[in-house]
Design a protein around this motif. Structure first.
Motif, short mmCIF file in Angstrom:
data_model
loop_
_atom_site.label_atom_id
_atom_site.label_comp_id
_atom_site.label_asym_id
_atom_site.label_seq_id
_atom_site.Cartn_x
_atom_site.Cartn_y
_atom_site.Cartn_z
N ARG A 1 0.82 -1.21 0.00
CA ARG A 1 0.00 0.00 0.00
C ARG A 1 0.86 1.27 0.00
O ARG A 1 0.54 2.25 -0.66
CB ARG A 1 -0.92 -0.01 1.23
CG ARG A 1 -2.09 -0.97 1.11
CD ARG A 1 -2.80 -1.10 2.46
NE ARG A 1 -3.38 0.17 2.87
CZ ARG A 1 -4.62 0.56 2.57
NH1 ARG A 1 -5.40 -0.25 1.85
NH2 ARG A 1 -5.09 1.71 2.98
N GLN A 2 1.97 1.22 0.72
CA GLN A 2 2.87 2.38 0.77
C GLN A 2 3.49 2.63 -0.61
O GLN A 2 3.57 3.78 -1.06
CB GLN A 2 3.97 2.15 1.81
CG GLN A 2 4.87 3.36 2.00
CD GLN A 2 5.89 3.15 3.10
OE1 GLN A 2 6.07 2.05 3.59
NE2 GLN A 2 6.58 4.21 3.49
N GLU A 3 3.91 1.56 -1.27
CA GLU A 3 4.48 1.72 -2.60
C GLU A 3 3.42 2.22 -3.59
O GLU A 3 3.70 3.07 -4.44
CB GLU A 3 5.06 0.39 -3.09
CG GLU A 3 5.78 0.51 -4.42
CD GLU A 3 6.53 -0.74 -4.80
OE1 GLU A 3 6.86 -0.90 -5.98
OE2 GLU A 3 6.79 -1.57 -3.89
N LEU A 4 2.20 1.71 -3.46
CA LEU A 4 1.11 2.16 -4.31
C LEU A 4 0.83 3.65 -4.07
O LEU A 4 0.59 4.41 -5.02
CB LEU A 4 -0.15 1.34 -4.04
CG LEU A 4 -1.41 1.73 -4.84
CD1 LEU A 4 -1.16 1.60 -6.34
CD2 LEU A 4 -2.59 0.87 -4.41
N SER A 5 0.88 4.06 -2.80
CA SER A 5 0.66 5.47 -2.47
C SER A 5 1.73 6.35 -3.09
O SER A 5 1.44 7.44 -3.61
CB SER A 5 0.64 5.64 -0.95
OG SER A 5 0.53 7.00 -0.60
N ILE B 1 1.36 18.29 -16.34
CA ILE B 1 0.73 18.30 -17.67
C ILE B 1 -0.36 19.36 -17.73
O ILE B 1 -0.49 20.08 -18.74
CB ILE B 1 0.15 16.90 -17.98
CG1 ILE B 1 1.28 15.89 -18.17
CG2 ILE B 1 -0.73 16.95 -19.24
CD1 ILE B 1 0.81 14.46 -18.30
N ARG B 2 -1.14 19.49 -16.65
CA ARG B 2 -2.20 20.49 -16.61
C ARG B 2 -1.62 21.91 -16.70
O ARG B 2 -2.13 22.77 -17.41
CB ARG B 2 -3.03 20.33 -15.34
CG ARG B 2 -4.20 21.32 -15.26
CD ARG B 2 -5.13 20.98 -14.11
NE ARG B 2 -4.46 21.01 -12.83
CZ ARG B 2 -4.15 19.94 -12.11
NH1 ARG B 2 -4.46 18.74 -12.55
NH2 ARG B 2 -3.54 20.06 -10.95
N HIS C 1 2.09 9.93 -9.94
CA HIS C 1 1.13 10.07 -11.02
C HIS C 1 0.39 11.40 -10.91
O HIS C 1 0.18 12.11 -11.91
CB HIS C 1 0.14 8.91 -10.99
CG HIS C 1 -0.87 8.93 -12.09
ND1 HIS C 1 -2.19 9.30 -11.88
CD2 HIS C 1 -0.78 8.64 -13.41
CE1 HIS C 1 -2.84 9.24 -13.01
NE2 HIS C 1 -2.01 8.84 -13.96
N SER C 2 0.01 11.77 -9.68
CA SER C 2 -0.69 13.04 -9.46
C SER C 2 0.20 14.23 -9.81
O SER C 2 -0.26 15.21 -10.42
CB SER C 2 -1.14 13.12 -8.00
OG SER C 2 -1.76 14.35 -7.74
#
Length: 239
Positions: free
Chosen positions: A42-46, A59-60, A52-53
Motif C-alpha cells: 500500500r505504501q508503494e502504491l501510495s 501536464i495540466r 502520477h498526481s
C-alpha cells in the motif's frame, strides 16, 4: 565399432547429467517471491499514485500555458512572448521569488563547541542529501548561503572547500532559504524534514540543523552569475 558405441553412450550420459543438474538447480533456487506485506504494498502504491498526481499536475500546467499562449498570440504576439519568457526565467531561477517557505540554519553542534572541535565547513555530500530531501517535497526554490540553486548548480569540493555555483560556502553558521508554491507544501516539507534522518546526518558531522517554522513570505534571491548554455545559440535577424 566399440569406440563409436562408447562415444554415443558417453554423449547420452552427458546430456542426462546436464538435465539432472538443471533440474537440481531449479529446485534449490526457486523463483523469488514477493514477500512484502499488505502495508508495504500500500505504501508503494501510495508513492506511485503521488508521482502520477504530480505528473498530471505538470501536464495540466503546461496545457494551461499553451492555451494562454494561443489566446494571447491571437491578441498580442509580443505580450505572449514576454509572458512566456518571464515564466521561463522564473523556472530557470533567474528572477527573485517571494512566497511561502522555510528558513534553515546550519551551525556547529553544541557538543562540538563544548569539546573544542572545530567545524570549518559542510561536506558537499551532506548538502546534496539535504537538497534531495527538499526536492522530494516540492521545495522548488532554494538558496544556500545566498547562492541560488538552479538545475545546473554544481555542489562540490574545490581544493578542500565546499562550493555552490563554484563559490565557497562560508563556515557554519549560515542559512538555507526554501520557497514553495503554497503554504500547504511548506507545511508538508517542514513535517518531512522534522521526521527525517537528515538531522542525524548533520549531527554525525558535528553540525546542527535548525528547521524554522513555515513562513508566508520568504524571499529567494535570483541566480546572479552568468547562465551557461551549451546547446542554444542566438540566430541572426531574419533567420
Amino acid at each position: 565399432m566399440k569406440l563409436g558405441v562408447y562415444a554415443r553412450f558417453t554423449f547420452i550420459l552427458l546430456i542426462v547429467g546436464f538435465m539432472i543438474a538443471v533440474q537440481y538447480n531449479t529446485v534449490q533456487k526457486p523463483e523469488s517471491r514477493d514477500t512484502r506485506d499488505i502495508w508495504e504494498i500500500r505504501q508503494e502504491l501510495s508513492t506511485e499514485k503521488k508521482l502520477h498526481s504530480e505528473l498530471l499536475s505538470k501536464i495540466r500546467d503546461i496545457n494551461e500555458m499553451i492555451t494562454k499562449y494561443d489566446n494571447l498570440q491571437s491578441e498580442s504576439p509580443a505580450r505572449a512572448l514576454n509572458d512566456t519568457l518571464a515564466t521561463l526565467r522564473e523556472k530557470a531561477g533567474l528572477t527573485e521569488v517571494t512566497g511561502p517557505g522555510l528558513e534553515l540554519i546550519i551551525e556547529p553542534s553544541l557538543e562540538a563547541v563544548a569539546f573544542g572541535q572545530s567545524v570549518t565547513s559542510i561536506s558537499p555530500d551532506l548538502l546534496v542529501r539535504l537538497l534531495n530531501e527538499i526536492n522530494r517535497f516540492n521545495g522548488h526554490y532554494v538558496s544556500i548561503d545566498g547562492k541560488r540553486i538552479i538545475q545546473s548548480s554544481p555542489i562540490r569540493d574545490i581544493n578542500g572547500e565546499t562550493t555552490v555555483n563554484s563559490v565557497n560556502v562560508q563556515t557554519p553558521p549560515f542559512k538555507i532559504l526554501i520557497g514553495t508554491d503554497s503554504s500547504e507544501d511548506a507545511e508538508k516539507l517542514y513535517n518531512h524534514l522534522q521526521s527525517s534522518m537528515i538531522m542525524d546526518d548533520f549531527f554525525i558531522d558535528n553540525l546542527y540543523l535548525t528547521i524554522g517554522e513555515p513562513q508566508n513570505q520568504i524571499k529567494i534571491p535570483a541566480f546572479d552569475q552568468t547562465f551557461k548554455n551549451n546547446y542554444l545559440k542566438n540566430t541572426s535577424e531574419g533567420d
